[in-house]
Design a protein around this motif. Structure first.
Motif, short mmCIF file in Angstrom:
data_model
loop_
_atom_site.label_atom_id
_atom_site.label_comp_id
_atom_site.label_asym_id
_atom_site.label_seq_id
_atom_site.Cartn_x
_atom_site.Cartn_y
_atom_site.Cartn_z
N ARG A 33 -0.22 17.64 77.36
CA ARG A 33 -1.49 17.17 76.79
C ARG A 33 -2.57 18.19 77.12
NH1 ARG A 33 -2.12 12.04 78.90
NH2 ARG A 33 -1.10 11.24 77.02
N ILE A 34 -3.32 18.60 76.09
CA ILE A 34 -4.46 19.48 76.32
C ILE A 34 -5.73 18.72 75.95
CG2 ILE A 34 -3.20 21.63 76.06
CD1 ILE A 34 -4.30 21.85 73.22
N GLY A 35 -6.78 19.01 76.69
CA GLY A 35 -8.05 18.35 76.46
C GLY A 35 -9.18 19.18 77.03
N LEU A 36 -10.33 18.57 77.15
CA LEU A 36 -11.53 19.21 77.69
C LEU A 36 -12.22 18.27 78.64
CD1 LEU A 36 -12.90 20.63 74.34
CD2 LEU A 36 -12.17 22.02 76.27
N LYS A 37 -12.87 18.83 79.65
CA LYS A 37 -13.70 18.04 80.55
C LYS A 37 -14.95 18.84 80.87
CE LYS A 37 -11.82 19.65 84.93
NZ LYS A 37 -11.26 19.27 86.21
N LYS A 38 -16.01 18.13 81.28
CA LYS A 38 -17.23 18.80 81.68
C LYS A 38 -16.97 19.54 82.98
CE LYS A 38 -20.53 15.82 79.45
NZ LYS A 38 -21.74 15.03 79.59
N GLY A 39 -17.48 20.78 83.06
CA GLY A 39 -17.33 21.54 84.29
C GLY A 39 -17.46 23.02 84.04
N GLY A 40 -17.49 23.77 85.12
CA GLY A 40 -17.58 25.22 85.04
C GLY A 40 -18.98 25.68 84.69
N CYS A 41 -19.20 26.96 84.81
CA CYS A 41 -20.54 27.51 84.59
C CYS A 41 -20.95 27.52 83.12
CB CYS A 41 -20.67 28.88 85.23
SG CYS A 41 -19.34 30.01 84.84
N ALA A 42 -20.00 27.45 82.19
CA ALA A 42 -20.36 27.42 80.77
C ALA A 42 -20.44 26.00 80.21
CB ALA A 42 -19.37 28.25 79.95
N GLY A 43 -19.96 25.01 80.98
CA GLY A 43 -20.13 23.62 80.56
C GLY A 43 -18.87 22.81 80.32
N MET A 44 -17.78 23.43 79.85
CA MET A 44 -16.55 22.69 79.56
C MET A 44 -15.35 23.48 80.07
SD MET A 44 -17.57 19.97 77.86
CE MET A 44 -16.28 19.30 76.84
N GLU A 45 -14.32 22.76 80.51
CA GLU A 45 -13.08 23.38 80.96
C GLU A 45 -11.91 22.75 80.23
OE1 GLU A 45 -14.00 24.40 85.59
OE2 GLU A 45 -13.38 22.36 85.13
N TYR A 46 -10.90 23.56 79.94
CA TYR A 46 -9.68 23.04 79.34
C TYR A 46 -8.89 22.29 80.40
CZ TYR A 46 -10.56 26.20 75.44
OH TYR A 46 -11.12 26.84 74.37
N THR A 47 -8.20 21.22 79.98
CA THR A 47 -7.30 20.49 80.87
C THR A 47 -5.90 20.54 80.27
OG1 THR A 47 -7.68 18.35 79.79
CG2 THR A 47 -9.14 18.93 81.64
N MET A 48 -4.91 20.51 81.14
CA MET A 48 -3.51 20.49 80.70
C MET A 48 -2.74 19.60 81.67
SD MET A 48 -2.90 24.46 79.50
CE MET A 48 -2.19 24.86 81.03
N ASP A 49 -1.99 18.65 81.13
CA ASP A 49 -1.20 17.74 81.94
C ASP A 49 0.14 17.47 81.26
OD1 ASP A 49 -3.25 16.88 84.01
OD2 ASP A 49 -4.29 16.29 82.16
N LEU A 50 1.21 17.50 82.03
CA LEU A 50 2.50 17.06 81.51
C LEU A 50 2.50 15.54 81.50
CD1 LEU A 50 4.80 19.58 83.37
CD2 LEU A 50 4.41 19.46 80.90
N VAL A 51 2.93 14.95 80.39
CA VAL A 51 2.86 13.49 80.24
C VAL A 51 4.20 12.92 79.78
CG1 VAL A 51 0.38 13.48 79.81
CG2 VAL A 51 1.95 13.68 77.89
N GLU A 52 4.38 11.63 80.02
CA GLU A 52 5.62 10.94 79.68
C GLU A 52 5.60 10.33 78.29
OE1 GLU A 52 6.61 8.15 82.73
OE2 GLU A 52 6.57 9.66 84.30
N ALA A 53 4.40 10.16 77.70
CA ALA A 53 4.31 9.54 76.37
C ALA A 53 2.98 9.92 75.73
CB ALA A 53 4.41 8.03 76.49
#
Length: 123
Positions: A33-53
């Motif tokens: 799963r890829i997504g975005l969250k608030k953070g970092g000096c530019a404002g947004m960071e990519y997220t990546m998580d292995l998921v079961e469903a």
């Protein structure tokens, strides 16, 4: 959710496909799963998580043995992105070539997008 009929929301390079498949196999995961969250000096960071469903309303992109799920809130920001995996002497990792990014921090860990109302984001 934001897909254009007949086109994939993100593309996956062969290197990224191999790495995603390797990660999925190692953890017996349904996908990455890829997504975005608030953070970092530019404002947004990519997220990546292995998921079961998959969750409701997620876009699912399958290529070979790789499966990428795009979180609903990130879909409009990730549409058109190429996901790559690069091996380097000092670091290896996924790279997102995202045409929607308007700015990025110097270290490359965070990004900024144009606000939906069209005004420039405050920095």
């Amino acid at each position: 959710m934001f897909a254009i009929p007949g086109s994939v929301p993100v593309t996956i390079t062969p290197a990224a496909e191999r790495q995603i498949a390797r990660l999925m196999s190692g953890k017996n995961a349904f996908g990455l799963r890829i997504g975005l969250k608030k953070g970092g000096c530019a404002g947004m960071e990519y997220t990546m998580d292995l998921v079961e469903a998959a969750e409701p309303n997620e876009e699912v992109v399958e290529q070979g043995d790789a499966r990428v799920l795009i979180a609903p809130r990130a879909q409009m920001f990730l549409f058109g992105t190429e996901i790559d995996y690069e091996n380097g002497l000092l670091e290896s990792g996924f790279r997102f070539r995202n045409p929607n990014v308007t700015d990025a921090c110097g270290c490359g860990e965070s990004v900024r997008f144009e606000p939906l109302d069209g005004s420039r984001a405050a920095g």
